[in-house]
Structure formats: C-alpha cells, structure tokens
Design a protein around this motif. Structure first.
Motif, PDB file in Angstrom:
ATOM      1  N   ILE A 182       0.857  -1.181   0.000  1.00  0.00           N
ATOM      2  CA  ILE A 182       0.000   0.000   0.000  1.00  0.00           C
ATOM      3  C   ILE A 182       0.895   1.233   0.000  1.00  0.00           C
ATOM      4  CG2 ILE A 182      -1.911   1.164   1.157  1.00  0.00           C
ATOM      5  CD1 ILE A 182      -2.458  -1.705   0.037  1.00  0.00           C
ATOM      6  N   VAL A 183       0.513   2.264  -0.744  1.00  0.00           N
ATOM      7  CA  VAL A 183       1.429   3.353  -1.049  1.00  0.00           C
ATOM      8  C   VAL A 183       1.822   4.180   0.179  1.00  0.00           C
ATOM      9  CG1 VAL A 183      -0.373   5.033  -1.620  1.00  0.00           C
ATOM     10  CG2 VAL A 183       1.892   5.213  -2.701  1.00  0.00           C
ATOM     11  N   SER A 184       0.922   4.322   1.161  1.00  0.00           N
ATOM     12  CA  SER A 184       1.228   5.174   2.314  1.00  0.00           C
ATOM     13  C   SER A 184       0.417   4.726   3.518  1.00  0.00           C
ATOM     14  CB  SER A 184       0.891   6.641   2.004  1.00  0.00           C
ATOM     15  OG  SER A 184      -0.512   6.810   1.884  1.00  0.00           O
ATOM     16  N   SER A 185       0.803   5.227   4.688  1.00  0.00           N
ATOM     17  CA  SER A 185       0.083   4.875   5.914  1.00  0.00           C
ATOM     18  C   SER A 185      -1.349   5.415   5.883  1.00  0.00           C
ATOM     19  CB  SER A 185       0.819   5.412   7.137  1.00  0.00           C
ATOM     20  OG  SER A 185       0.989   6.810   7.048  1.00  0.00           O
ATOM     21  N   ASN A 186      -1.555   6.569   5.253  1.00  0.00           N
ATOM     22  CA  ASN A 186      -2.909   7.115   5.156  1.00  0.00           C
ATOM     23  C   ASN A 186      -3.822   6.181   4.371  1.00  0.00           C
ATOM     24  OD1 ASN A 186      -2.353   9.410   6.614  1.00  0.00           O
ATOM     25  ND2 ASN A 186      -1.905  10.674   4.828  1.00  0.00           N
ATOM     26  N   HIS A 187      -3.321   5.684   3.233  1.00  0.00           N
ATOM     27  CA  HIS A 187      -4.130   4.764   2.437  1.00  0.00           C
ATOM     28  C   HIS A 187      -4.285   3.421   3.148  1.00  0.00           C
ATOM     29  CE1 HIS A 187      -4.851   6.937  -1.338  1.00  0.00           C
ATOM     30  NE2 HIS A 187      -3.723   7.554  -1.084  1.00  0.00           N
ATOM     31  N   PHE A 188      -3.258   2.985   3.860  1.00  0.00           N
ATOM     32  CA  PHE A 188      -3.349   1.748   4.640  1.00  0.00           C
ATOM     33  C   PHE A 188      -4.465   1.865   5.679  1.00  0.00           C
ATOM     34  CE2 PHE A 188      -2.316  -0.893   8.275  1.00  0.00           C
ATOM     35  CZ  PHE A 188      -1.923  -2.099   7.711  1.00  0.00           C
ATOM     36  N   ASN A 189      -4.473   2.945   6.431  1.00  0.00           N
ATOM     37  CA  ASN A 189      -5.485   3.129   7.478  1.00  0.00           C
ATOM     38  C   ASN A 189      -6.884   3.278   6.890  1.00  0.00           C
ATOM     39  OD1 ASN A 189      -3.572   3.027   9.554  1.00  0.00           O
ATOM     40  ND2 ASN A 189      -3.139   5.222   9.404  1.00  0.00           N
ATOM     41  N   ARG A 190      -6.982   3.920   5.722  1.00  0.00           N
ATOM     42  CA  ARG A 190      -8.283   4.041   5.060  1.00  0.00           C
ATOM     43  C   ARG A 190      -8.838   2.672   4.693  1.00  0.00           C
ATOM     44  NH1 ARG A 190      -9.756   3.670  -0.008  1.00  0.00           N
ATOM     45  NH2 ARG A 190      -7.602   3.531  -0.736  1.00  0.00           N
ATOM     46  N   LEU A 191      -7.986   1.792   4.184  1.00  0.00           N
ATOM     47  CA  LEU A 191      -8.420   0.453   3.793  1.00  0.00           C
ATOM     48  C   LEU A 191      -8.784  -0.400   5.011  1.00  0.00           C
ATOM     49  CD1 LEU A 191      -5.771  -0.122   1.006  1.00  0.00           C
ATOM     50  CD2 LEU A 191      -8.242  -0.059   0.651  1.00  0.00           C
ATOM     51  N   ILE A 192      -8.021  -0.266   6.078  1.00  0.00           N
ATOM     52  CA  ILE A 192      -8.333  -1.004   7.305  1.00  0.00           C
ATOM     53  C   ILE A 192      -9.687  -0.563   7.862  1.00  0.00           C
ATOM     54  CG2 ILE A 192      -7.615  -1.454   9.678  1.00  0.00           C
ATOM     55  CD1 ILE A 192      -5.966  -2.842   7.435  1.00  0.00           C
ATOM     56  N   LYS A 193      -9.981   0.723   7.754  1.00  0.00           N
ATOM     57  CA  LYS A 193     -11.280   1.235   8.204  1.00  0.00           C
ATOM     58  C   LYS A 193     -12.413   0.594   7.413  1.00  0.00           C
ATOM     59  CE  LYS A 193     -13.889   5.556   8.741  1.00  0.00           C
ATOM     60  NZ  LYS A 193     -13.874   7.033   8.535  1.00  0.00           N
ATOM     61  N   LEU A 194     -12.233   0.436   6.108  1.00  0.00           N
ATOM     62  CA  LEU A 194     -13.260  -0.211   5.291  1.00  0.00           C
ATOM     63  C   LEU A 194     -13.442  -1.667   5.702  1.00  0.00           C
ATOM     64  CD1 LEU A 194     -12.374   1.058   1.676  1.00  0.00           C
ATOM     65  CD2 LEU A 194     -14.025   2.020   3.292  1.00  0.00           C
ATOM     66  N   MET A 195     -12.344  -2.333   5.969  1.00  0.00           N
ATOM     67  CA  MET A 195     -12.380  -3.762   6.282  1.00  0.00           C
ATOM     68  C   MET A 195     -12.893  -4.043   7.692  1.00  0.00           C
ATOM     69  SD  MET A 195      -9.285  -6.479   5.604  1.00  0.00           S
ATOM     70  CE  MET A 195      -8.120  -5.620   6.649  1.00  0.00           C
ATOM     71  N   ASP A 196     -12.640  -3.123   8.616  1.00  0.00           N
ATOM     72  CA  ASP A 196     -12.989  -3.352  10.022  1.00  0.00           C
ATOM     73  C   ASP A 196     -14.348  -2.800  10.430  1.00  0.00           C
ATOM     74  OD1 ASP A 196     -10.612  -4.641  10.361  1.00  0.00           O
ATOM     75  OD2 ASP A 196      -9.609  -3.017  11.467  1.00  0.00           O
ATOM     76  N   GLU A 197     -15.062  -2.190   9.508  1.00  0.00           N
ATOM     77  CA  GLU A 197     -16.398  -1.692   9.857  1.00  0.00           C
ATOM     78  C   GLU A 197     -17.244  -2.837  10.414  1.00  0.00           C
ATOM     79  OE1 GLU A 197     -20.102   0.848   7.861  1.00  0.00           O
ATOM     80  OE2 GLU A 197     -18.683  -0.235   6.580  1.00  0.00           O
ATOM     81  N   ASP A 198     -18.012  -2.555  11.443  1.00  0.00           N
ATOM     82  CA  ASP A 198     -18.765  -3.600  12.146  1.00  0.00           C
ATOM     83  C   ASP A 198     -19.611  -4.452  11.210  1.00  0.00           C
ATOM     84  OD1 ASP A 198     -17.706  -2.841  14.540  1.00  0.00           O
ATOM     85  OD2 ASP A 198     -19.421  -1.619  15.158  1.00  0.00           O
ATOM     86  N   LYS A 199     -20.276  -3.814  10.264  1.00  0.00           N
ATOM     87  CA  LYS A 199     -21.215  -4.549   9.419  1.00  0.00           C
ATOM     88  C   LYS A 199     -20.535  -5.375   8.326  1.00  0.00           C
ATOM     89  CE  LYS A 199     -23.431  -0.801   8.373  1.00  0.00           C
ATOM     90  NZ  LYS A 199     -24.468   0.110   7.797  1.00  0.00           N
ATOM     91  N   VAL A 200     -19.199  -5.241   8.174  1.00  0.00           N
ATOM     92  CA  VAL A 200     -18.511  -6.046   7.148  1.00  0.00           C
ATOM     93  C   VAL A 200     -17.388  -6.909   7.705  1.00  0.00           C
ATOM     94  CG1 VAL A 200     -19.021  -4.342   5.355  1.00  0.00           C
ATOM     95  CG2 VAL A 200     -16.818  -4.276   6.506  1.00  0.00           C
ATOM     96  N   SER A 201     -16.939  -6.647   8.922  1.00  0.00           N
ATOM     97  CA  SER A 201     -15.780  -7.372   9.453  1.00  0.00           C
ATOM     98  C   SER A 201     -16.023  -8.872   9.538  1.00  0.00           C
ATOM     99  CB  SER A 201     -15.394  -6.825  10.838  1.00  0.00           C
ATOM    100  OG  SER A 201     -16.483  -6.939  11.744  1.00  0.00           O
ATOM    101  N   ASP A 202     -17.279  -9.294   9.711  1.00  0.00           N
ATOM    102  CA  ASP A 202     -17.575 -10.731   9.783  1.00  0.00           C
ATOM    103  C   ASP A 202     -17.920 -11.313   8.406  1.00  0.00           C
ATOM    104  OD1 ASP A 202     -19.975  -9.443   9.447  1.00  0.00           O
ATOM    105  OD2 ASP A 202     -21.072 -10.655  10.909  1.00  0.00           O
ATOM    106  N   LYS A 203     -17.743 -10.521   7.352  1.00  0.00           N
ATOM    107  CA  LYS A 203     -18.041 -10.987   5.994  1.00  0.00           C
ATOM    108  C   LYS A 203     -16.788 -11.468   5.254  1.00  0.00           C
ATOM    109  CE  LYS A 203     -22.376  -9.688   6.338  1.00  0.00           C
ATOM    110  NZ  LYS A 203     -23.481 -10.692   6.388  1.00  0.00           N
ATOM    111  N   ILE A 204     -15.628 -11.398   5.923  1.00  0.00           N
ATOM    112  CA  ILE A 204     -14.384 -11.826   5.275  1.00  0.00           C
ATOM    113  C   ILE A 204     -14.372 -13.349   5.160  1.00  0.00           C
ATOM    114  CG2 ILE A 204     -11.869 -11.908   5.477  1.00  0.00           C
ATOM    115  CD1 ILE A 204     -12.003  -9.231   6.959  1.00  0.00           C
TER     116      ILE A 204
END
Length: 488
Positions: free
Chosen positions: A298-320
């Motif tokens: 991932i190009v930068s820590s800002n983009h890394f944290n943005r992607l983690i936020k998408l993945m860790d949202e409560d309504k999607v974290s159990d969809k992995i």
C-alpha cells in the motif's frame, strides 16, 4: 531559467507565472509546431525509457514495492507502445482533413486543420507514476504543445526521477517538470493554461475543474469509481478466477483506477466462485501473501489506514471469507474477499483502491443492472459470461468509461480504443490518436476564390433574391432555377 534553478527555489505563484510565460514564449516561436521537433521529442522519450529502465524499475520498487514484471509490462511496455504508435502515425494525424463544402458556398473547398492548443499542464497520479505521467505528455508533444508535468508527490522516488530524466533528455525550453505537493499544484492551477489533463480522484478533480473554470480552460479528467465485475454461472471458472485476480491484485494490488472494485454474482454460484478465487490466489501468491514479492504494498500509511477502516467496519468485518491479514509496519494487506457485504457499508459507498474485493449476491443476474446503475458511472465495467444475449444487454444497459467482456483491464492496452470516463468517472479520453486529439484544436478552414461572386447575398433583397436564397438554404436546386428565371 533552467529546470535545476526551479527545483532550488520555492515554487510559488510568481515562479509558476514566470514558468508559463517562458513556455508561452517558446510556443510562440513556433518551434514546437514542426513535425521534426515533435518527432525528436517522442524519440527522446523512447530513448530515455529504454536506457533508464533499471532506474525506473528501482523507483517504482521504492515507492510501491511494485514487482519488476508489472513495471516492465504495465508501465514501460505500454509507454513504449504509445511512443512507437505516435512515431508511426504522427504525420497522418497532423495532416489536414479534407471535407465537403456546401452548395451555399459554391465554389469553395474546406478542410479541418489540427493545431496545438498552446501551453498545457499534466497532473499525474501515484499508482502508475511513469505511465500516467508520460503517456499524456506524449500526446501533448505529438500535438505540438509546450508542456508542464506535475508528478505525484505520493510517489517521491518516481517524481524525482522523472524530473531528473526529462531535464536530461527533453527540450527544457518547452517541456518542464515541477515537483511538489499541494502548494506547488495550487500555484500551477492559478495560472492560465490552454488545457489541463488531470489523473486522480474525483475530489481533487473537482478542485482542478473549478480552477480551470476561472480561465475557461478545457480539462481532461481521468478519475475512477467503483468498477463492477458481473460473473455468470456458465463460464470457465478457473480462467474467470485467474483473470479477475490478474486485474485486481496483479495490477498494483488493487491500487488501479480500472481494478475490479466489486463482484456481482448469483447466490447459488457465489460459493463456487469464492473457492476458485481462493485456489488461484494461493497458486499465485502462496499461503502467506504478505511475504510475496509479486504483490505491491500500500502506497502510504494514510491509504493503509483508510483500507483497514473499510475492512474493520462492524457490518462487514464478519463478511471476510478469505484473507484479511495485514502488516502495518510493511504497509501490506493480503488479498481479501468479503461475501454478501451490505450495500450501505463504507466499502460499497466509496472506491476501494486496494486489495479488498467485496462480493454482492443477487437472485437473478439481470438484477446486476439495477445494482450498477444505482451508483455513479464507473470508469470500467466487466462481464464474464458465455450468453451472447446477456452480453448485448450488458453493453446496452451499463454506462461506463469502457467495457470488457470475459477479462479485466486489458482494454487499457488497445490504443485504437479511447480510454476515459463518463459522469463521475471523468471526461475526455486518450491513448493512441485520442491522446493527440486531447491536446489538439480541430480548426475549421473554408477556402474561396474571387470568381462566381453572386449578387444574391447582397442587398437590396428583391423578391427574386429572397426566393433564390430560401431555395438555396433548403438545397432545392430546381427551386433556385425557377426563381432565377421567374418560372412558377
């Protein structure tokens, strides 16, 4: 003032104004408009990329941990092809186009003359920092313009190398690189340009367009969006999985504007597709993809944290259902598949631009049209099917910058196709001749002699003249004859 002097001084509005003035002087001299100058500069770019390939690979490895093969194929290879096509076709592109004139202007001839716009600005993106910088520059040079390139500061090694190499290989009186971030870009956008070409996200695209509007400057905006991938059940599942993976994770680990953003398939077929994707992902990147040398970081820590936020949202974290591993210290996120994510989740409301791939399931594949069309128009849309009727429906009902059937991203390499967005995914297009056209004004020219001058167009407007002119405008030749001879 040389390129080195620009890099040593603070680049503010005054420096930007001075730069534009200098380039306008160069353009006004006419040097950039000759066929010989255009060809020489495209050849110089081609020579530069060939001679400096190792440095380019190293810079992209530094900025993105991009696999060398990806750099060679998607950046260097595609750019070399752009140069070669331009060198082969430029004389034809520059030639005036003869067109028919009108009976109203008889005797006359007409043509469309391509002419350069003047001094243009190219603002490029970080994810393909060489291709997305240099490909538009080739079009601008081929069209006969003076050019300023502003590379992305988010890929600093690539930006620095571009400034160094273009300073060495190109005619710096007409082609210049300005490095920097927001302040430098703002200073550039305050100037009057003859065209601005921007590649990036919609938020900045709106800023660019607003700045351009103050000077009535035309723009090309190459943006992005949520590019859907619709998968039918009647496909070769192994090939489909491999091609989706290639377009999603094999292109900068999902950090690409035409990367598949999400999948739509039927509820019954989804488990089979997920299993196929899992199998091929392991074949490609191993059991521990975080250690793979074939995945960009991932190009930068800002983009890394943005992607983690998408993945860790409560309504999607159990969809992995596959992946989810991450290493913040190395800015790495493993290929991750999420199944049956809610349509109102964050991951489905913004462009992902990373290695996360959500799957939406529907009862019937025809429902995919409503899913796609309920959002903004994407830059690309993909369909995998063997159903010819459904292919026709997809082409007819889905509006996107470009469509590709039974593969992903490869339409990008076909230089006879325009590449660009529609609606929120952008405006304007480039690649091949479309790059030349993007930086060209098609000037209309009508030629007439002094013979055949008719009194019909001049006062006084007698009844006979009025009848003749009405017939002439209508293209009614018999009516003209009747009016001239007073026949009823």
């Amino acid at each position: 003032m040389s390129g080195e002097e620009y890099s040593e001084k603070k680049f503010d509005g005054e420096a930007a104004s001075s730069l534009v003035k200098e380039l306008r002087g160069s353009f006004s001299s006419g040097k950039t408009q000759s066929y010989e100058w255009r060809i020489s500069q495209v050849k110089a770019l081609l020579k530069m990329v060939v001679e400096q390939q190792d440095q380019i690979i190293h810079a992209l490895r530094s900025d993105l941990a991009k696999p060398p093969l990806e750099t060679v194929v998607y950046e260097i290879g595609m750019f070399k092809n752009s140069c070669e096509v331009t060198l082969k076709e430029l004389k034809q592109w520059m030639a005036p186009e003869k067109v028919k004139s009108s009976i109203t202007t008889f005797p006359s001839s007409a043509e469309i003359v391509p002419e350069p716009l003047g001094v243009v600005l190219v603002i490029s993106a970080w994810n393909y920092p060489f291709l997305l910088s240099l490909d538009p520059v080739v079009g601008a040079i081929a069209a006969g313009n003076a050019v300023v390139l502003k590379p992305s500061e988010i890929a600093p090694a690539s930006s620095s190398l571009l400034a160094k190499l273009l300073g060495k290989y190109m005619d710096n009186s007409s082609i210049r690189v300005v490095e920097g971030a927001v302040d430098e870009t703002t200073a550039l956008l305050q100037q009057k340009w003859d065209k601005i070409f921007y590649t990036g996200n919609g938020k900045v695209g709106r800023i660019v367009m607003a700045a351009a509007a103050k000077h009535l400057t035309p723009v090309v905006l190459e943006l992005g969006g949520k590019s859907p991938t619709v998968v039918d059940s009647n496909v070769n599942l192994e090939v489909t999985a491999r091609r989706i993976i290639s377009g999603k994770w094999g292109c900068n680990n999902g950090q690409a504007c035409i990367s598949p953003d999400y999948i739509i398939t039927t509820k019954d077929f989804a488990p089979l597709l997920v299993d196929a994707l899992k199998t091929e992902l392991e074949n490609f990147f191993g059991k521990n993809p975080l250690e793979s040398n074939d995945l960009s970081r991932i190009v930068s820590s800002n983009h890394f944290n943005r992607l983690i936020k998408l993945m860790d949202e409560d309504k999607v974290s159990d969809k992995i259902v596959y992946g989810g591993a991450k290493d913040e210290s190395k800015l790495r996120i493993a290929p991750t598949i999420l199944l049956d994510v809610p349509r109102d989740s964050l991951i489905m409301s913004e462009e992902i631009f990373g290695p996360l791939l959500p799957i939406i399931t529907v009862n019937k594949l025809e429902e995919s049209f409503d899913v796609i069309n309920s959002g903004t128009k994407p830059l690309a849309a993909y369909l995998f099917t063997n159903d010819n009727k459904f292919k026709e429906q997809f082409v007819k009902k889905v509006s996107a910058g470009g469509l590709l059937i039974n593969d992903t991203v490869l339409h990008l390499v076909v230089c006879t196709l325009p590449f660009g967005g529609v609606g929120d995914s952008g405006m304007g297009a480039y690649h091949g001749k479309f790059s030349f056209d993007a930086f060209t004004h098609r000037k209309a020219v009508l030629y007439r002699g002094f013979t055949g001058d008719s009194s019909l167009r001049y006062p006084p407007y007698t009844d006979t003249k009025q009848k003749c002119m009405k017939a002439l405008v209508a293209g009614d030749v018999p009516g003209i004859v009747r009016a001239l001879f007073g026949w009823s």
